[in-house]
Design a protein around this motif. Structure first.
Motif, PDB file in Angstrom:
ATOM      1  N   ASP A 131       3.363  -6.138 -13.680  1.00  0.00           N
ATOM      2  CA  ASP A 131       3.569  -6.723 -12.349  1.00  0.00           C
ATOM      3  C   ASP A 131       3.041  -5.791 -11.263  1.00  0.00           C
ATOM      4  O   ASP A 131       2.430  -6.244 -10.286  1.00  0.00           O
ATOM      5  CB  ASP A 131       5.054  -6.999 -12.122  1.00  0.00           C
ATOM      6  N   MET A 132       3.281  -4.492 -11.423  1.00  0.00           N
ATOM      7  CA  MET A 132       2.827  -3.522 -10.441  1.00  0.00           C
ATOM      8  C   MET A 132       1.307  -3.503 -10.364  1.00  0.00           C
ATOM      9  O   MET A 132       0.707  -3.485  -9.277  1.00  0.00           O
ATOM     10  CB  MET A 132       3.358  -2.136 -10.797  1.00  0.00           C
ATOM     11  N   ALA A 133       0.651  -3.516 -11.541  1.00  0.00           N
ATOM     12  CA  ALA A 133      -0.809  -3.487 -11.574  1.00  0.00           C
ATOM     13  C   ALA A 133      -1.399  -4.753 -10.957  1.00  0.00           C
ATOM     14  O   ALA A 133      -2.380  -4.691 -10.208  1.00  0.00           O
ATOM     15  CB  ALA A 133      -1.291  -3.318 -13.013  1.00  0.00           C
ATOM     16  N   VAL A 134      -0.793  -5.896 -11.258  1.00  0.00           N
ATOM     17  CA  VAL A 134      -1.302  -7.160 -10.710  1.00  0.00           C
ATOM     18  C   VAL A 134      -1.164  -7.188  -9.192  1.00  0.00           C
ATOM     19  O   VAL A 134      -2.082  -7.606  -8.476  1.00  0.00           O
ATOM     20  CB  VAL A 134      -0.556  -8.358 -11.343  1.00  0.00           C
ATOM     21  N   SER A 135      -0.027  -6.711  -8.673  1.00  0.00           N
ATOM     22  CA  SER A 135       0.165  -6.710  -7.213  1.00  0.00           C
ATOM     23  C   SER A 135      -0.878  -5.841  -6.531  1.00  0.00           C
ATOM     24  O   SER A 135      -1.386  -6.178  -5.462  1.00  0.00           O
ATOM     25  CB  SER A 135       1.573  -6.234  -6.858  1.00  0.00           C
ATOM     26  N   GLN A 136      -1.226  -4.729  -7.164  1.00  0.00           N
ATOM     27  CA  GLN A 136      -2.227  -3.858  -6.558  1.00  0.00           C
ATOM     28  C   GLN A 136      -3.628  -4.413  -6.740  1.00  0.00           C
ATOM     29  O   GLN A 136      -4.466  -4.318  -5.839  1.00  0.00           O
ATOM     30  CB  GLN A 136      -2.145  -2.466  -7.186  1.00  0.00           C
ATOM     31  N   MET A 137      -3.896  -5.041  -7.876  1.00  0.00           N
ATOM     32  CA  MET A 137      -5.222  -5.590  -8.123  1.00  0.00           C
ATOM     33  C   MET A 137      -5.534  -6.747  -7.178  1.00  0.00           C
ATOM     34  O   MET A 137      -6.690  -6.986  -6.826  1.00  0.00           O
ATOM     35  CB  MET A 137      -5.338  -6.043  -9.575  1.00  0.00           C
ATOM     36  N   THR A 138      -4.484  -7.456  -6.754  1.00  0.00           N
ATOM     37  CA  THR A 138      -4.690  -8.570  -5.819  1.00  0.00           C
ATOM     38  C   THR A 138      -4.710  -8.113  -4.369  1.00  0.00           C
ATOM     39  O   THR A 138      -4.793  -8.940  -3.464  1.00  0.00           O
ATOM     40  CB  THR A 138      -3.589  -9.635  -6.008  1.00  0.00           C
ATOM     41  N   GLY A 139      -4.616  -6.798  -4.137  1.00  0.00           N
ATOM     42  CA  GLY A 139      -4.862  -6.261  -2.800  1.00  0.00           C
ATOM     43  C   GLY A 139      -3.647  -5.992  -1.948  1.00  0.00           C
ATOM     44  O   GLY A 139      -3.796  -5.745  -0.743  1.00  0.00           O
ATOM     45  N   GLN A 140      -2.439  -5.985  -2.517  1.00  0.00           N
ATOM     46  CA  GLN A 140      -1.253  -5.751  -1.692  1.00  0.00           C
ATOM     47  C   GLN A 140      -1.235  -4.331  -1.108  1.00  0.00           C
ATOM     48  O   GLN A 140      -0.909  -4.152   0.061  1.00  0.00           O
ATOM     49  CB  GLN A 140       0.011  -6.008  -2.509  1.00  0.00           C
ATOM     50  N   LEU A 141      -1.574  -3.354  -1.926  1.00  0.00           N
ATOM     51  CA  LEU A 141      -1.648  -1.987  -1.405  1.00  0.00           C
ATOM     52  C   LEU A 141      -2.791  -1.850  -0.410  1.00  0.00           C
ATOM     53  O   LEU A 141      -2.660  -1.194   0.631  1.00  0.00           O
ATOM     54  CB  LEU A 141      -1.809  -0.997  -2.559  1.00  0.00           C
ATOM     55  N   SER A 142      -3.909  -2.477  -0.707  1.00  0.00           N
ATOM     56  CA  SER A 142      -5.065  -2.430   0.192  1.00  0.00           C
ATOM     57  C   SER A 142      -4.718  -2.966   1.567  1.00  0.00           C
ATOM     58  O   SER A 142      -5.157  -2.411   2.591  1.00  0.00           O
ATOM     59  CB  SER A 142      -6.225  -3.243  -0.397  1.00  0.00           C
ATOM     60  N   ASP A 143      -3.940  -4.041   1.620  1.00  0.00           N
ATOM     61  CA  ASP A 143      -3.562  -4.633   2.905  1.00  0.00           C
ATOM     62  C   ASP A 143      -2.743  -3.663   3.749  1.00  0.00           C
ATOM     63  O   ASP A 143      -2.945  -3.556   4.968  1.00  0.00           O
ATOM     64  CB  ASP A 143      -2.766  -5.920   2.675  1.00  0.00           C
ATOM     65  N   VAL A 144      -1.809  -2.955   3.101  1.00  0.00           N
ATOM     66  CA  VAL A 144      -0.978  -1.997   3.842  1.00  0.00           C
ATOM     67  C   VAL A 144      -1.824  -0.841   4.354  1.00  0.00           C
ATOM     68  O   VAL A 144      -1.701  -0.419   5.508  1.00  0.00           O
ATOM     69  CB  VAL A 144       0.167  -1.475   2.954  1.00  0.00           C
ATOM     70  N   VAL A 145      -2.701  -0.323   3.490  1.00  0.00           N
ATOM     71  CA  VAL A 145      -3.556   0.791   3.892  1.00  0.00           C
ATOM     72  C   VAL A 145      -4.488   0.356   5.023  1.00  0.00           C
ATOM     73  O   VAL A 145      -4.739   1.117   5.962  1.00  0.00           O
ATOM     74  CB  VAL A 145      -4.351   1.314   2.682  1.00  0.00           C
ATOM     75  N   SER A 146      -4.986  -0.864   4.964  1.00  0.00           N
ATOM     76  CA  SER A 146      -5.852  -1.373   6.040  1.00  0.00           C
ATOM     77  C   SER A 146      -5.094  -1.464   7.351  1.00  0.00           C
ATOM     78  O   SER A 146      -5.642  -1.168   8.434  1.00  0.00           O
ATOM     79  CB  SER A 146      -6.410  -2.747   5.665  1.00  0.00           C
ATOM     80  N   SER A 147      -3.830  -1.889   7.305  1.00  0.00           N
ATOM     81  CA  SER A 147      -3.010  -1.955   8.513  1.00  0.00           C
ATOM     82  C   SER A 147      -2.813  -0.565   9.109  1.00  0.00           C
ATOM     83  O   SER A 147      -2.890  -0.383  10.338  1.00  0.00           O
ATOM     84  CB  SER A 147      -1.658  -2.585   8.172  1.00  0.00           C
ATOM     85  N   ILE A 148      -2.563   0.411   8.253  1.00  0.00           N
ATOM     86  CA  ILE A 148      -2.419   1.794   8.724  1.00  0.00           C
ATOM     87  C   ILE A 148      -3.713   2.261   9.379  1.00  0.00           C
ATOM     88  O   ILE A 148      -3.701   2.879  10.446  1.00  0.00           O
ATOM     89  CB  ILE A 148      -2.045   2.713   7.546  1.00  0.00           C
ATOM     90  N   ARG A 149      -4.824   1.950   8.763  1.00  0.00           N
ATOM     91  CA  ARG A 149      -6.124   2.367   9.300  1.00  0.00           C
ATOM     92  C   ARG A 149      -6.390   1.751  10.672  1.00  0.00           C
ATOM     93  O   ARG A 149      -6.872   2.423  11.590  1.00  0.00           O
ATOM     94  CB  ARG A 149      -7.239   1.971   8.327  1.00  0.00           C
ATOM     95  N   GLN A 150      -6.083   0.471  10.819  1.00  0.00           N
ATOM     96  CA  GLN A 150      -6.311  -0.192  12.105  1.00  0.00           C
ATOM     97  C   GLN A 150      -5.509   0.474  13.227  1.00  0.00           C
ATOM     98  O   GLN A 150      -6.002   0.640  14.343  1.00  0.00           O
ATOM     99  CB  GLN A 150      -5.955  -1.674  11.990  1.00  0.00           C
ATOM    100  N   SER A 151      -4.280   0.861  12.914  1.00  0.00           N
ATOM    101  CA  SER A 151      -3.461   1.539  13.925  1.00  0.00           C
ATOM    102  C   SER A 151      -4.063   2.873  14.302  1.00  0.00           C
ATOM    103  O   SER A 151      -4.097   3.252  15.494  1.00  0.00           O
ATOM    104  CB  SER A 151      -2.031   1.732  13.399  1.00  0.00           C
ATOM    105  N   LEU A 152      -4.555   3.622  13.317  1.00  0.00           N
ATOM    106  CA  LEU A 152      -5.178   4.923  13.605  1.00  0.00           C
ATOM    107  C   LEU A 152      -6.447   4.751  14.432  1.00  0.00           C
ATOM    108  O   LEU A 152      -6.687   5.502  15.384  1.00  0.00           O
ATOM    109  CB  LEU A 152      -5.504   5.636  12.300  1.00  0.00           C
ATOM    110  N   VAL A 153      -7.254   3.759  14.064  1.00  0.00           N
ATOM    111  CA  VAL A 153      -8.497   3.517  14.808  1.00  0.00           C
ATOM    112  C   VAL A 153      -8.196   3.125  16.250  1.00  0.00           C
ATOM    113  O   VAL A 153      -8.887   3.551  17.188  1.00  0.00           O
ATOM    114  CB  VAL A 153      -9.326   2.418  14.109  1.00  0.00           C
ATOM    115  N   SER A 154      -7.141   2.332  16.452  1.00  0.00           N
ATOM    116  CA  SER A 154      -6.771   1.918  17.808  1.00  0.00           C
ATOM    117  C   SER A 154      -6.402   3.118  18.670  1.00  0.00           C
ATOM    118  O   SER A 154      -6.856   3.243  19.823  1.00  0.00           O
ATOM    119  CB  SER A 154      -5.604   0.932  17.742  1.00  0.00           C
ATOM    120  N   VAL A 155      -5.586   4.016  18.118  1.00  0.00           N
ATOM    121  CA  VAL A 155      -5.186   5.208  18.877  1.00  0.00           C
ATOM    122  C   VAL A 155      -6.392   6.103  19.117  1.00  0.00           C
ATOM    123  O   VAL A 155      -6.571   6.656  20.212  1.00  0.00           O
ATOM    124  CB  VAL A 155      -4.081   5.974  18.123  1.00  0.00           C
ATOM    125  N   LEU A 156      -7.231   6.258  18.088  1.00  0.00           N
ATOM    126  CA  LEU A 156      -8.412   7.111  18.227  1.00  0.00           C
ATOM    127  C   LEU A 156      -9.352   6.578  19.299  1.00  0.00           C
ATOM    128  O   LEU A 156      -9.917   7.356  20.095  1.00  0.00           O
ATOM    129  CB  LEU A 156      -9.142   7.205  16.890  1.00  0.00           C
TER     130      LEU A 156
END
Length: 470
Positions: free
Chosen positions: A158-183
């Motif tokens: 279940d953990m591998a499937v959730s990550q393979m479908t991009g759940q972790l990627s979505d969170v990391v992308s959200s973090i990146r957008q916030s950093l880019v906005s401040v930068l």
């Protein structure tokens, strides 16, 4: 990027009903066409069927035919081709999968025929690496493919499937957008101080980074330990004095005769390992030599090994004999487990008056206890349930994918340190140019998680752990 066409056997070694050879690259269809004879629709394949010439294969179609040696005309096997033209394939290149019979010799012969057409043997993980490089998935998803293949339990799957479908990627992308906005706001203040200086809200940006970035990064870092348990499984060890029923307990947990059981104390000299799965969690169980004073020289080596297992175990099953009173050795053993998750297992609960015989001293009364009978199998399900409860009580689930490996955890640590410096700089009115350096460091760490920017040697190390054919 290497654009040569590659091929490999994609199914495990050994014999089976079907074996698959995967081919990917610009010459995939032409190379397969050179060794394939297609059967007309509705007819059985025969060696006299004509070569397709490559242009007639439609994407996402399967074709029945034969693999022939193009030089001798020798029939090799009757096969089915699955054709997937770029970009609608796993690698986003032209891909052909040859479904042959699953003998190692026939697969080897087909692969050699393809190599004779100029196809290069694939390296470990090269198909998934091309999928990453060609933008079909990011690096976290590519790593999840390996986790999916090696999953030992439902929880790991279940953990591998959730990550393979991009759940972790979505969170990391959200973090990146916030950093880019401040930068962006910060660098505008640096480049145009008169126009943007009054508009840049340092305290507001600091609060935003604390709530929207650092909090999420720390949640992911905390979830690493949970991901480790679910991915690698839990290490448990069965310990206790000699002849308390440790080996019988292990056999009962596994529902098989894995360990030798006799009435002679000290029968187990070496540690025996085996896996069991409870509530979707893989648990490594180790049966160990009994702990006692003055062992013989061989038994002493086994006891040293037992202590090594105790030191590395996540969960310790301390077995007591319900037919014997607690003695000093039991207390000493328990005293060595102060930093461990412990279950006291009162074995031989089928004995008469066992509750009167085995009385725990105050030092051991706070531990969780379970009564079992390894002889009759009673209490074993409750013990398995308790082990699973201990695992899940430590699982810090968050509302997104788990962090599944050490590489990503280290990068999150780097990002957290850099963001903390940015927050401190904003709160203490440091020079914007210095704060900008820390922001760039945070972004670099985040981008390396998803592979947006990553060194080639890092990719080499990641994909070298994959199997050939994936």
């Amino acid at each position: 990027m290497d654009t040569s066409t590659i091929a490999a056997v994609a199914t495990p070694e050994g014999t089976g009903g079907i074996g698959i050879i995967r081919v990917s690259g610009p010459e995939a269809i032409a190379a397969v066409t050179a060794v394939f004879r297609r059967a007309p629709f509705g007819q059985k394949a025969s060696g006299s069927d004509k070569t397709d010439a490559g242009g007639g294969f439609q994407s996402w179609r399967m074709y029945l035919g034969h693999i022939l040696d193009p030089h001798s005309g020798t029939l090799v096997d009757e096969v089915i081709l699955a054709v997937m033209r770029a970009p609608h394939s796993y690698t986003r290149e032209d891909v052909v999968e040859i479904q042959a019979h699953g003998g190692s010799r026939v697969l080897e012969k087909i692969l050699n025929l393809l190599i004779s057409q100029g196809i290069r043997p694939a390296q470990p993980g090269e198909f998934t690496r091309r999928a990453f490089i060609n933008g079909r998935m990011d690096l976290t998803q590519a790593e999840a493919v390996a986790d999916l293949i090696s999953a030992r339990s439902d929880a790991t799957l279940d953990m591998a499937v959730s990550q393979m479908t991009g759940q972790l990627s979505d969170v990391v992308s959200s973090i990146r957008q916030s950093l880019v906005s401040v930068l962006g706001s910060l660098e505008a203040a640096i480049d145009f101080p008169e126009a943007a200086g009054e508009e840049f809200d340092g305290s507001g940006q600091s609060l935003h980074l604390s709530r929207e970035v650092l909090q999420q990064v720390n949640q992911l870092r905390e979830a690493y330990e949970s991901g480790r348990f679910l991915r690698q499984g839990v290490q448990s060890v069965i310990i206790g004095r000699p002849n308390v029923g440790k080996s019988s307990l292990m056999n009962c947990l596994l529902n098989q005769q894995r360990a030798i059981v006799t009435e002679v104390a000290g029968t187990t000299r070496d540690c025996i390992e085996a896996y069991l799965t409870t509530r979707g969690v893989s648990v490594l169980v180790a049966d160990t030599a009994g702990l006692r004073k003055d062992p013989d020289p061989i038994e002493r080596l086994g006891i040293e090994k037992t202590r090594e297992y105790m030191a590395s175990a996540d969960i310790v099953l301390h077995v007591l004999d319900s037919g014997r009173p607690i003695d000093h050795e039991d207390v000493v053993i328990y005293g060595q487990l102060t930093d461990k998750s412990v279950v006291l297992v009162k074995n031989k609960a089928d004995l008469a008056d066992h509750e009167k015989v085995l009385r725990l001293p105050p030092a051991m009364q706070q531990a969780f206890c379970i009564e079992v009978s390894a002889l009759h199998g009673t209490g074993i399900d409750a013990l398995k349930q308790r082990v699973a409860d201990m695992v899940f009580s430590s699982v810090a689930r968050v509302g997104h994918g788990f962090v599944p490996n050490w590489r990503q955890k280290c990068l999150l640590d780097q990002a957290a340190e850099a963001v903390s410096k940015v927050i401190s700089g904003l709160e203490n009115w440091r020079l914007p140019e210095l704060i900008s350096i820390d922001l760039h460091d945070a972004l670099s760490a985040i981008d390396e998680i998803t592979g947006k920017y990553v060194e080639t040697d890092v990719l080499d190390e990641i994909f070298s752990r994959y199997c050939v054919g994936k």
